[in-house]
Design a protein around this motif. Structure first.
Motif, mmCIF file in Angstrom:
data_model
loop_
_atom_site.group_PDB
_atom_site.id
_atom_site.type_symbol
_atom_site.label_atom_id
_atom_site.label_comp_id
_atom_site.label_asym_id
_atom_site.label_seq_id
_atom_site.Cartn_x
_atom_site.Cartn_y
_atom_site.Cartn_z
ATOM 1 N N UNK A 36 0.830 -1.205 0.000
ATOM 2 C CA UNK A 36 0.000 0.000 0.000
ATOM 3 C C UNK A 36 0.864 1.253 0.000
ATOM 4 N N UNK A 37 1.916 1.243 0.847
ATOM 5 C CA UNK A 37 2.795 2.417 0.913
ATOM 6 C C UNK A 37 3.501 2.651 -0.391
ATOM 7 N N UNK A 38 3.914 1.596 -1.062
ATOM 8 C CA UNK A 38 4.589 1.761 -2.347
ATOM 9 C C UNK A 38 3.607 2.266 -3.415
ATOM 10 N N UNK A 39 2.338 1.740 -3.396
ATOM 11 C CA UNK A 39 1.356 2.186 -4.395
ATOM 12 C C UNK A 39 0.962 3.633 -4.179
ATOM 13 N N UNK A 40 1.022 4.129 -2.896
ATOM 14 C CA UNK A 40 0.657 5.507 -2.589
ATOM 15 C C UNK A 40 1.844 6.459 -2.704
ATOM 16 N N UNK A 41 3.034 5.908 -2.995
ATOM 17 C CA UNK A 41 4.207 6.776 -3.123
ATOM 18 C C UNK A 41 4.847 7.109 -1.807
ATOM 19 N N UNK A 42 4.433 6.431 -0.707
ATOM 20 C CA UNK A 42 5.018 6.707 0.605
ATOM 21 C C UNK A 42 6.343 5.949 0.798
ATOM 22 N N UNK A 43 6.536 4.877 0.046
ATOM 23 C CA UNK A 43 7.730 4.056 0.182
ATOM 24 C C UNK A 43 8.366 3.812 -1.170
ATOM 25 N N UNK A 44 9.655 3.702 -1.143
ATOM 26 C CA UNK A 44 10.383 3.294 -2.350
ATOM 27 C C UNK A 44 10.749 1.822 -2.188
ATOM 28 N N UNK A 45 11.287 1.284 -3.239
ATOM 29 C CA UNK A 45 11.723 -0.121 -3.178
ATOM 30 C C UNK A 45 12.803 -0.302 -2.114
ATOM 31 N N UNK A 46 13.667 0.688 -1.991
ATOM 32 C CA UNK A 46 14.735 0.608 -0.982
ATOM 33 C C UNK A 46 14.142 0.662 0.410
ATOM 34 N N UNK A 47 13.115 1.541 0.573
ATOM 35 C CA UNK A 47 12.444 1.622 1.873
ATOM 36 C C UNK A 47 11.842 0.271 2.231
ATOM 37 N N UNK A 48 11.192 -0.379 1.271
ATOM 38 C CA UNK A 48 10.583 -1.681 1.526
ATOM 39 C C UNK A 48 11.618 -2.698 1.958
ATOM 40 N N UNK A 49 12.802 -2.670 1.309
ATOM 41 C CA UNK A 49 13.855 -3.631 1.663
ATOM 42 C C UNK A 49 14.348 -3.358 3.082
ATOM 43 N N UNK A 50 14.458 -2.081 3.463
ATOM 44 C CA UNK A 50 14.918 -1.760 4.801
ATOM 45 C C UNK A 50 13.923 -2.237 5.854
ATOM 46 N N UNK A 51 12.597 -2.065 5.566
ATOM 47 C CA UNK A 51 11.568 -2.484 6.507
ATOM 48 C C UNK A 51 11.621 -3.990 6.693
ATOM 49 N N UNK A 52 11.686 -4.719 5.567
ATOM 50 C CA UNK A 52 11.790 -6.177 5.669
ATOM 51 C C UNK A 52 13.009 -6.567 6.463
ATOM 52 N N UNK A 53 14.104 -5.839 6.216
ATOM 53 C CA UNK A 53 15.337 -6.162 6.944
ATOM 54 C C UNK A 53 15.189 -5.896 8.425
ATOM 55 N N UNK A 54 14.475 -4.772 8.742
ATOM 56 C CA UNK A 54 14.268 -4.437 10.134
ATOM 57 C C UNK A 54 13.417 -5.485 10.833
ATOM 58 N N UNK A 55 12.470 -6.025 10.121
ATOM 59 C CA UNK A 55 11.616 -7.066 10.694
ATOM 60 C C UNK A 55 12.295 -8.437 10.651
ATOM 61 N N UNK A 56 13.384 -8.517 9.959
ATOM 62 C CA UNK A 56 14.132 -9.781 9.909
ATOM 63 C C UNK A 56 13.431 -10.818 9.068
ATOM 64 N N UNK A 57 12.698 -10.356 8.008
ATOM 65 C CA UNK A 57 11.971 -11.281 7.150
ATOM 66 C C UNK A 57 12.858 -11.643 5.969
ATOM 67 N N UNK A 58 12.829 -12.919 5.635
ATOM 68 C CA UNK A 58 13.620 -13.340 4.495
ATOM 69 C C UNK A 58 12.729 -14.080 3.515
#
Length: 348
Positions: free
Chosen positions: A326-348
């Motif tokens: 949703x954040x990426x579709x609304x322009x609130x997140x970039x692809x890099x932001x998404x990768x950082x969030x996943x990394x912060x959550x420790x999701x692989x």
């Protein structure tokens, strides 16, 4: 085309005027008939009076003629008597001759003188009888002339009486005719005014009806136009919604592809790493939240949106995927932001 209600008023007006004209024409006809009857009466009056005078004159003439005949008969009787007396007087065998013969006067001068006297007496008697008859004739002729004159005078008086009657009748006739005609004109004007007012009132009612109908038509047209615009707008909105939905689905599908790519990258670079906060997710049933002071550096630097979405909320893995998409579709997140969030959550 004229409204049938106005046509009905015009027809009623004409019928009323026709009835009025028929009534007044009847009055004028009656007035004229009365005038003609009065004229006939005046003529009959004069004729009757003159006939009476002629009968009286004829009677007087008959009486005078009888008197003239009686005078003629008296004259003729007197003439016969005078002739008889004269013939007796000169008869040689009569009393007079015998008296003269006895006196010795027969055929004497005295005898001739006596005969002459007898003749004169005879002529005087004839003249007297004629004069009496002529005097009577003169008197009778004067009487008949006077009777005729009186008859003519009476006839003249009758003619004058007739003329006076005719003048009076004529004056009454034309006075009544004028009154009737004036009443007819006044009545027709009143009818015309009355039906004119009726016509104008009905005409105004019809105009009001037309105006009301036109107002309703315009209102209906406006309502139809508003409905058309509303339908058109709704159709446009539905079309925009459909286009937006299609665009969102495309973007969502693209974000899912990008997420898949990002996760693949994160998975390959952090295959053995652990969560920064010491926690871990094992499966989609576990939930965790990021601390506000552990917010990763974002390209868009929209920390307010990030903190309200991820700072204190706990998500399953599927919910986290939906929020990032949703954040990426609304322009609130970039692809890099998404990768950082996943990394912060420790999701692989």
């Amino acid at each position: 085309m004229e409204d049938e209600r106005l046509s009905a008023i015009n027809q009623q007006k004409q019928e009323a005027i026709n009835q009025s004209n028929n009534m007044y024409e009847g009055l004028l006809t009656d007035n004229e008939n009365l005038y003609n009857q009065q004229q006939d009466y005046a003529n009959q009056y004069e004729q009757i009076q003159n006939d009476t005078l002629d009968k009286q004159l004829a009677f007087q003439q008959q009486e005078i003629e009888k008197q003239k005949q009686e005078a003629q008969q008296i004259k003729e009787t007197e003439a016969k008597k005078a002739q008889n007396d004269y013939m007796s007087f000169i008869n040689p065998y009569g009393v007079q001759a015998e008296s003269q013969a006895s006196s010795g006067l027969l055929n004497s001068g005295l005898s001739e003188t006596s005969k002459l006297g007898g003749w004169n007496t005879y002529q005087n008697r004839l003249a007297g009888a004629n004069k009496a008859m002529q005097d009577a004739f003169t008197e009778y002729d004067s009487a008949i002339n006077e009777a005729r004159l009186n008859n003519d005078v009476q006839k003249a008086q009758n003619a004058l009486n007739k003329l006076q009657m005719q003048l009076e009748y004529a004056q009454n006739y034309y006075s009544n005719k004028s009154t009737i005609s004036q009443n007819q004109l006044s009545n027709n004007q009143s009818l015309d005014s009355d039906y004119y007012n009726r016509y104008q009132t009905e005409y105004q009612n019809i105009q009001n009806e037309k105006a009301a109908a036109e107002a309703i038509r315009q209102w209906e047209a406006e309502m139809a136009e508003q409905q058309r615009q509303y339908n058109e707008n709704m159709a446009w909105q539905r079309e925009q919604a459909r286009i937006a939905q299609e665009q969102w689905e495309k973007e969502y599908a693209l974000s899912q592809q990008q997420l898949a790519i990002s996760r693949a990258k994160v998975s390959s670079s952090n295959s053995s790493a652990s969560l920064t906060n010491g926690g871990s997710l094992s499966g989609s049933s576990n939930q965790t939240a990021l601390e506000a002071n552990r917010t990763p550096f974002l390209d868009n630097k929209n920390y307010s949106w990030y903190n309200s979405t991820f700072g204190t909320n706990k998500y399953t893995k599927d919910e986290l995927d939906a929020k990032i998409a949703q954040g990426m579709s609304q322009g609130q997140l970039t692809e890099s932001d998404a990768m950082r969030i996943y990394s912060a959550y420790g999701l692989n």
